[in-house]
Design a protein around this motif. Structure first.
Motif, PDB file in Angstrom:
ATOM      1  N   LEU A  35       0.728  -1.144   0.034  1.00 40.20           N
ATOM      2  CA  LEU A  35       0.211   0.054  -0.182  1.00 40.20           C
ATOM      3  C   LEU A  35       0.862   1.367   0.073  1.00 40.20           C
ATOM      4  CD1 LEU A  35      -2.579  -0.818   3.212  1.00 40.20           C
ATOM      5  CD2 LEU A  35      -2.988  -0.949   0.456  1.00 40.20           C
ATOM      6  N   PRO A  36       0.946   2.204  -1.057  1.00 41.36           N
ATOM      7  CA  PRO A  36       1.222   3.527  -1.053  1.00 41.36           C
ATOM      8  C   PRO A  36       1.351   4.657   0.442  1.00 41.36           C
ATOM      9  CG  PRO A  36       1.247   2.818  -3.820  1.00 41.36           C
ATOM     10  CD  PRO A  36       0.214   1.734  -2.030  1.00 41.36           C
ATOM     11  N   VAL A  37       1.659   5.604   0.652  1.00 47.51           N
ATOM     12  CA  VAL A  37       1.281   5.622   2.218  1.00 47.51           C
ATOM     13  C   VAL A  37       1.417   7.296   1.644  1.00 47.51           C
ATOM     14  CG1 VAL A  37       1.528   6.386   3.999  1.00 47.51           C
ATOM     15  CG2 VAL A  37       2.617   4.073   3.622  1.00 47.51           C
ATOM     16  N   ILE A  38       0.273   8.334   1.114  1.00 44.71           N
ATOM     17  CA  ILE A  38      -0.423   9.359   0.282  1.00 44.71           C
ATOM     18  C   ILE A  38      -0.632  10.432   1.909  1.00 44.71           C
ATOM     19  CG2 ILE A  38      -1.170  10.728  -1.025  1.00 44.71           C
ATOM     20  CD1 ILE A  38       0.758   8.390  -2.151  1.00 44.71           C
ATOM     21  N   ASP A  39      -0.183  11.483   2.067  1.00 47.59           N
ATOM     22  CA  ASP A  39       0.160  12.665   2.922  1.00 47.59           C
ATOM     23  C   ASP A  39      -0.310  14.147   1.833  1.00 47.59           C
ATOM     24  OD1 ASP A  39      -0.856  14.008   4.849  1.00 47.59           O
ATOM     25  OD2 ASP A  39       2.028  14.367   5.438  1.00 47.59           O
ATOM     26  N   VAL A  44       4.770   9.425   0.548  1.00 49.98           N
ATOM     27  CA  VAL A  44       5.397   9.432   1.480  1.00 49.98           C
ATOM     28  C   VAL A  44       6.219   8.335   2.264  1.00 49.98           C
ATOM     29  CG1 VAL A  44       4.683  11.759   2.929  1.00 49.98           C
ATOM     30  CG2 VAL A  44       3.845   9.828   3.378  1.00 49.98           C
ATOM     31  N   GLY A  45       5.867   7.538   2.057  1.00 52.49           N
ATOM     32  CA  GLY A  45       6.078   5.823   2.250  1.00 52.49           C
ATOM     33  C   GLY A  45       5.115   5.026   1.574  1.00 52.49           C
ATOM     34  N   ILE A  46       5.859   3.539   2.829  1.00 55.25           N
ATOM     35  CA  ILE A  46       4.842   2.314   1.656  1.00 55.25           C
ATOM     36  C   ILE A  46       4.609   0.803   2.282  1.00 55.25           C
ATOM     37  CG2 ILE A  46       7.317   1.552   0.900  1.00 55.25           C
ATOM     38  CD1 ILE A  46       5.661   0.171  -2.169  1.00 55.25           C
ATOM     39  N   ASP A  79       4.086   4.806  12.257  1.00 59.28           N
ATOM     40  CA  ASP A  79       5.335   4.020  12.874  1.00 59.28           C
ATOM     41  C   ASP A  79       6.240   3.060  12.495  1.00 59.28           C
ATOM     42  OD1 ASP A  79       4.073   6.531  15.159  1.00 59.28           O
ATOM     43  OD2 ASP A  79       2.815   4.491  14.993  1.00 59.28           O
ATOM     44  N   ILE A  80       5.632   2.716  11.259  1.00 64.70           N
ATOM     45  CA  ILE A  80       6.583   1.390  10.223  1.00 64.70           C
ATOM     46  C   ILE A  80       6.449   1.532   9.218  1.00 64.70           C
ATOM     47  CG2 ILE A  80       5.185  -0.165  12.425  1.00 64.70           C
ATOM     48  CD1 ILE A  80       3.675  -1.058   9.752  1.00 64.70           C
ATOM     49  N   MET A  81       6.225   2.495   8.473  1.00 64.33           N
ATOM     50  CA  MET A  81       6.649   2.257   7.052  1.00 64.33           C
ATOM     51  C   MET A  81       7.616   3.275   6.826  1.00 64.33           C
ATOM     52  SD  MET A  81       4.555   6.703   6.325  1.00 64.33           S
ATOM     53  CE  MET A  81       5.779   7.698   6.222  1.00 64.33           C
ATOM     54  N   LYS A  82       7.640   1.810   5.606  1.00 62.45           N
ATOM     55  CA  LYS A  82       9.385   2.309   4.826  1.00 62.45           C
ATOM     56  C   LYS A  82       9.115   4.080   4.527  1.00 62.45           C
ATOM     57  CE  LYS A  82      10.892  -2.197   4.179  1.00 62.45           C
ATOM     58  NZ  LYS A  82      10.029  -2.714   4.343  1.00 62.45           N
ATOM     59  N   LYS A  83      10.163   4.608   4.573  1.00 67.65           N
ATOM     60  CA  LYS A  83      10.141   6.307   3.918  1.00 67.65           C
ATOM     61  C   LYS A  83      10.413   6.171   2.913  1.00 67.65           C
ATOM     62  CE  LYS A  83       9.192   8.479   8.245  1.00 67.65           C
ATOM     63  NZ  LYS A  83       9.992   9.155   9.539  1.00 67.65           N
TER      64      LYS A  83
END
Length: 217
Positions: A35-39, A44-46, A79-83
């Protein structure tokens, strides 16, 4: 073949404040592994299923199910995503995507557009499907493996034999093999072959030994 033709567009995404429990549910319900992390529209991360497994309590834990659910509901993805996210552009080739995954030892890439916004996700499964299609495997052709040397004009000479016999070539690929001090190649051709014996004779006579023939698909 390009990434934008093989990727999954408009992928499921999450935010940094998404909980681990919600991320697990999203992966499970959508049958995905990253899951891509979007801000605020920016990548911003995955997070991957492996990341979630690593932070999940062991089956041997003494915590109750209620305590487990409470912990997962409180823990957030930030807290755990890869940036550091390895990306690729939508107009890149699938060869570039494959090489990036290989070099970085990962199973998928986030695809971005010209503005750096998330456009999709391409995975090792997508590349595997691409390989099957590129090689023409579903079409049911004959696969011929030929021993060739590294010299100018080899492809022209070999395909000329196929042309003379009226054989249509569906796909062709070569790969290099170390053989002492001389560089050797194996040439793999998939074609509509009605008489493999005549083709084999012609190739052998021209100095291109046929190593293997099989019908696939």
């Amino acid at each position: 073949m390009f990434v934008d033709k093989r990727m999954t567009p408009n992928p499921v995404t999450i935010t940094p404040t998404t909980t681990v429990a919600d991320a697990m549910d999203l992966m499970r319900n959508n049958k995905i592994r990253r899951l891509p992390v979007i801000d605020h529209g920016n990548l911003v991360g995955i997070i991957t299923d492996r990341d979630l497994r690593e932070v999940s309590p062991s089956p041997a834990t003494t915590l109750s199910i209620f305590e487990l659910n409470y912990l997962l509901a409180k823990m957030q993805i930030k807290d755990i995503m890869k940036k550091h996210v390895i990306t690729i552009t939508a107009d890149a080739t699938i060869e570039e995507a494959a090489l990036s995954m290989y070099n970085n030892r990962i199973g998928g890439l986030v695809v971005v557009d010209g503005n750096g916004k998330v456009a999709g996700v391409i995975t090792e499964t997508d590349l595997f499907k691409s390989f099957v299609d590129v090689m023409g495997l579903p079409e049911g052709k004959t696969r011929i493996t030929i021993d060739v040397s590294d010299k100018i004009g080899v492809i022209h000479e070999v395909t000329g034999i196929f042309k003379d016999l009226g054989i249509n070539i569906g796909s062709l690929v070569s790969y290099r093999l170390p053989n002492g001090t001389e560089t050797k190649y194996e040439l793999v051709i998939r074609a509509d072959v009605s008489d493999v014996d005549i083709l084999t004779q012609k190739l052998n006579a021209a100095g291109y030994p046929v190593l293997h023939i099989v019908q696939i698909g």
